[in-house]
Design an enzyme around this catalytic site. Structure first.
Site, PDB file in Angstrom:
ATOM      1  N   LYS A 183       0.837  -1.214   0.000  1.00  0.00           N
ATOM      2  CA  LYS A 183       0.000   0.000   0.000  1.00  0.00           C
ATOM      3  C   LYS A 183       0.874   1.267   0.000  1.00  0.00           C
ATOM      4  O   LYS A 183       0.592   2.239  -0.698  1.00  0.00           O
ATOM      5  CB  LYS A 183      -0.926  -0.017   1.222  1.00  0.00           C
ATOM      6  CG  LYS A 183      -1.791   1.219   1.378  1.00  0.00           C
ATOM      7  CD  LYS A 183      -2.757   1.405   0.230  1.00  0.00           C
ATOM      8  CE  LYS A 183      -3.542   2.699   0.358  1.00  0.00           C
ATOM      9  NZ  LYS A 183      -4.298   3.017  -0.855  1.00  0.00           N
ATOM     10  N   LYS A 252       0.923  11.857   5.193  1.00  0.00           N
ATOM     11  CA  LYS A 252       1.314  10.771   6.104  1.00  0.00           C
ATOM     12  C   LYS A 252       1.849   9.573   5.305  1.00  0.00           C
ATOM     13  O   LYS A 252       2.878   8.986   5.645  1.00  0.00           O
ATOM     14  CB  LYS A 252       0.092  10.326   6.925  1.00  0.00           C
ATOM     15  CG  LYS A 252       0.333   9.046   7.712  1.00  0.00           C
ATOM     16  CD  LYS A 252      -0.939   8.270   8.040  1.00  0.00           C
ATOM     17  CE  LYS A 252      -1.590   7.632   6.871  1.00  0.00           C
ATOM     18  NZ  LYS A 252      -2.656   6.686   7.178  1.00  0.00           N
TER      19      LYS A 252
HETATM   20  P1  NAD Z   1     -10.943   9.720   8.530  1.00  0.00           P
HETATM   21  O1  NAD Z   1     -10.110  10.692   9.273  1.00  0.00           O
HETATM   22  O2  NAD Z   1     -12.122  10.180   7.740  1.00  0.00           O
HETATM   23  O3  NAD Z   1     -11.478   8.586   9.557  1.00  0.00           O
HETATM   24  C1  NAD Z   1     -10.741   8.090  10.621  1.00  0.00           C
HETATM   25  C2  NAD Z   1     -11.689   7.927  11.803  1.00  0.00           C
HETATM   26  O4  NAD Z   1     -10.968   7.367  12.905  1.00  0.00           O
HETATM   27  C3  NAD Z   1     -12.281   9.259  12.294  1.00  0.00           C
HETATM   28  O5  NAD Z   1     -13.690   9.195  12.275  1.00  0.00           O
HETATM   29  C4  NAD Z   1     -11.717   9.417  13.708  1.00  0.00           C
HETATM   30  O6  NAD Z   1     -12.620  10.036  14.605  1.00  0.00           O
HETATM   31  C5  NAD Z   1     -11.491   7.956  14.080  1.00  0.00           C
HETATM   32  N1  NAD Z   1     -10.516   7.811  15.167  1.00  0.00           N
HETATM   33  C6  NAD Z   1      -9.363   8.494  15.376  1.00  0.00           C
HETATM   34  N2  NAD Z   1      -8.768   8.045  16.498  1.00  0.00           N
HETATM   35  C7  NAD Z   1      -9.549   7.047  16.994  1.00  0.00           C
HETATM   36  C8  NAD Z   1      -9.459   6.193  18.136  1.00  0.00           C
HETATM   37  N3  NAD Z   1      -8.433   6.279  18.990  1.00  0.00           N
HETATM   38  N4  NAD Z   1     -10.463   5.306  18.327  1.00  0.00           N
HETATM   39  C9  NAD Z   1     -11.515   5.209  17.484  1.00  0.00           C
HETATM   40  N5  NAD Z   1     -11.645   6.002  16.379  1.00  0.00           N
HETATM   41  C10 NAD Z   1     -10.676   6.897  16.144  1.00  0.00           C
HETATM   42  O7  NAD Z   1      -9.933   8.912   7.628  1.00  0.00           O
HETATM   43  P2  NAD Z   1     -10.296   8.008   6.355  1.00  0.00           P
HETATM   44  O8  NAD Z   1     -10.187   8.836   5.134  1.00  0.00           O
HETATM   45  O9  NAD Z   1     -11.527   7.225   6.648  1.00  0.00           O
HETATM   46  O10 NAD Z   1      -9.007   7.043   6.352  1.00  0.00           O
HETATM   47  C11 NAD Z   1      -8.885   5.947   7.269  1.00  0.00           C
HETATM   48  C12 NAD Z   1      -7.645   5.151   6.879  1.00  0.00           C
HETATM   49  O11 NAD Z   1      -7.801   4.648   5.535  1.00  0.00           O
HETATM   50  C13 NAD Z   1      -6.343   5.979   6.858  1.00  0.00           C
HETATM   51  O12 NAD Z   1      -5.285   5.184   7.334  1.00  0.00           O
HETATM   52  C14 NAD Z   1      -6.170   6.347   5.395  1.00  0.00           C
HETATM   53  O13 NAD Z   1      -4.812   6.580   5.067  1.00  0.00           O
HETATM   54  C15 NAD Z   1      -6.731   5.104   4.727  1.00  0.00           C
HETATM   55  N6  NAD Z   1      -7.273   5.327   3.373  1.00  0.00           N
HETATM   56  C16 NAD Z   1      -8.106   6.371   3.101  1.00  0.00           C
HETATM   57  C17 NAD Z   1      -8.614   6.538   1.799  1.00  0.00           C
HETATM   58  C18 NAD Z   1      -9.546   7.688   1.433  1.00  0.00           C
HETATM   59  O14 NAD Z   1      -9.769   7.884   0.222  1.00  0.00           O
HETATM   60  N7  NAD Z   1     -10.078   8.440   2.373  1.00  0.00           N
HETATM   61  C19 NAD Z   1      -8.274   5.628   0.807  1.00  0.00           C
HETATM   62  C20 NAD Z   1      -7.446   4.555   1.114  1.00  0.00           C
HETATM   63  C21 NAD Z   1      -6.958   4.414   2.415  1.00  0.00           C
END
Ligand code: NAD
Length: 306
Positions: A183, A252
């Site tokens: 990834k 990140k």
């Molecule tokens: P986001 O910030 O929208 O969601 C993350 C969630 O985690 C938030 O709702 C936050 O409140 C919650 N959170 C933070 N700390 C926490 C804790 N201690 N306990 C419980 N919940 C907690 O991020 P996202 O865009 O959904 O991305 C999530 C992951 O997926 C990341 O690692 C990102 O790199 C990866 N990702 C995102 C995408 C995208 O297009 N958004 C695509 C591929 C991968």
């Protein structure tokens, strides 16, 4: 009479936990429900918990309450540090360990963190696999994401029916941590391609060729990429910049690529420069902005000057 084989899916894994219900976790929870699973979710944000409850997901306040109910737990969290806290920290998964449960980390995280947590989980009778995703919030909610997976063959086989409810493609890369390596590599390509496409389209426009026509030519030729074929028409040229993936998260991921490069003892000058440019972009492009805004690097005033 031939005994009827029990359908293992009917016996195991009816209830799935989702920890982190943000842009990606929300869609995964809803796709799992649509796939016939009971879902129990939680998130650090009470606002996010309330909005998922309003969409019909069973939402609880703590990791302990999630663990009490589930056979497999999906993590969708911002960073490796937060994944560590949720797995091994106070009130986390290990404190509430349940033998046999598989933790599937779909976050983009560091392979060393994943391998270290896998050992700790193993010590309490649990298992871990990494299944980071591509496809954005749209892929999560439609269950069409692509996953690159790091797991033992047995754990992958056991978890696959659950993963299928969230994804259209699953590539089993290797053992635990291998999914996160893949990834990080994938996003390093995307981060690099966006920077190059931003510069190349500016060069062509300055030389009198409109970007639309240029991309038609590029996409018929060997210079094309996901960025020229998909990102530019979908998020850049129409000015929408609404992919659902932020500058903060891509910065990140690029940082993770440099940590991984150092950890394996390499000096890679081109991707090092890519990482420098993404780091510098924080002076002009905010954390909450769409990651495709990187194509504007060098064309904006610094935030301090603005
Ligand atoms: P986001 O910030 O929208 O969601 C993350 C969630 O985690 C938030 O709702 C936050 O409140 C919650 N959170 C933070 N700390 C926490 C804790 N201690 N306990 C419980 N919940 C907690 O991020 P996202 O865009 O959904 O991305 C999530 C992951 O997926 C990341 O690692 C990102 O790199 C990866 N990702 C995102 C995408 C995208 O297009 N958004 C695509 C591929 C991968």
């Amino acid at each position: 009479m031939t005994p009827t084989q029990p359908n293992l899916e009917d016996i195991f894994m009816k209830t799935i936990g989702v920890i982190g219900l943000g842009n990606m976790g929300r869609g995964m929870a809803l796709s799992l429900q649509r796939g016939g699973y009971e879902v129990v979710g939680t998130d650090a944000s009470s606002e996010t918990r309330a909005s998922l409850a309003a969409e019909g997901v069973t939402v609880v306040d703590t990791v302990a309450e999630v663990m009490a109910k589930v056979e497999l737990v999906v993590l969708s969290l911002p960073t490796a540090a937060i994944v560590s806290e949720v797995v091994a920290g106070k009130g986390g998964i290990i404190e509430n360990a349940k033998k046999g449960v598989i933790v599937v980390d779909t976050s983009t995280s560091h392979p060393d963190t994943t391998r270290a947590l896998a050992k700790q989980l193993h010590a309490v009778g649990m298992r871990m696999m990494d299944a980071p995703v591509s496809g954005g919030p749209k892929g999560a909610i439609t269950g069409t994401m692509a996953m690159v997976i790091g797991a033992s063959d047995e754990d992958f086989a056991e978890a696959e029916p659950v993963l299928k409810a969230m994804s259209a493609k699953r590539v089993h890369i290797g053992g635990v941590g291998a999914g996160h390596v893949a990834k990080i590599a994938n996003n390093l390509f995307t981060a690099s391609h966006l920077l190059v496409a931003g510069e190349v389209t500016r060069m062509a426009a300055a030389a009198g060729v409109p970007v639309e026509r240029l991309l038609q030519g590029i996409n018929a030729g060997s210079g094309r990429s996901f960025v020229t074929e998909h990102s530019f028409p979908t998020w850049v040229m129409n000015g929408k910049f609404d992919s659902g993936f932020t500058m903060k998260l891509m910065r990140k991921d690029v940082r993770l690529s440099q940590e991984l490069t150092s950890a394996v003892g390499l000096d890679l000058p081109l991707t090092k420069r890519v990482a420098e440019l993404w780091a510098e972009s924080s002076q002009t492009i905010g954390d909450a902005e769409d990651f495709n805004r990187i194509v504007e690097l060098g064309t904006r005033e610094s935030k301090a000057a603005a």
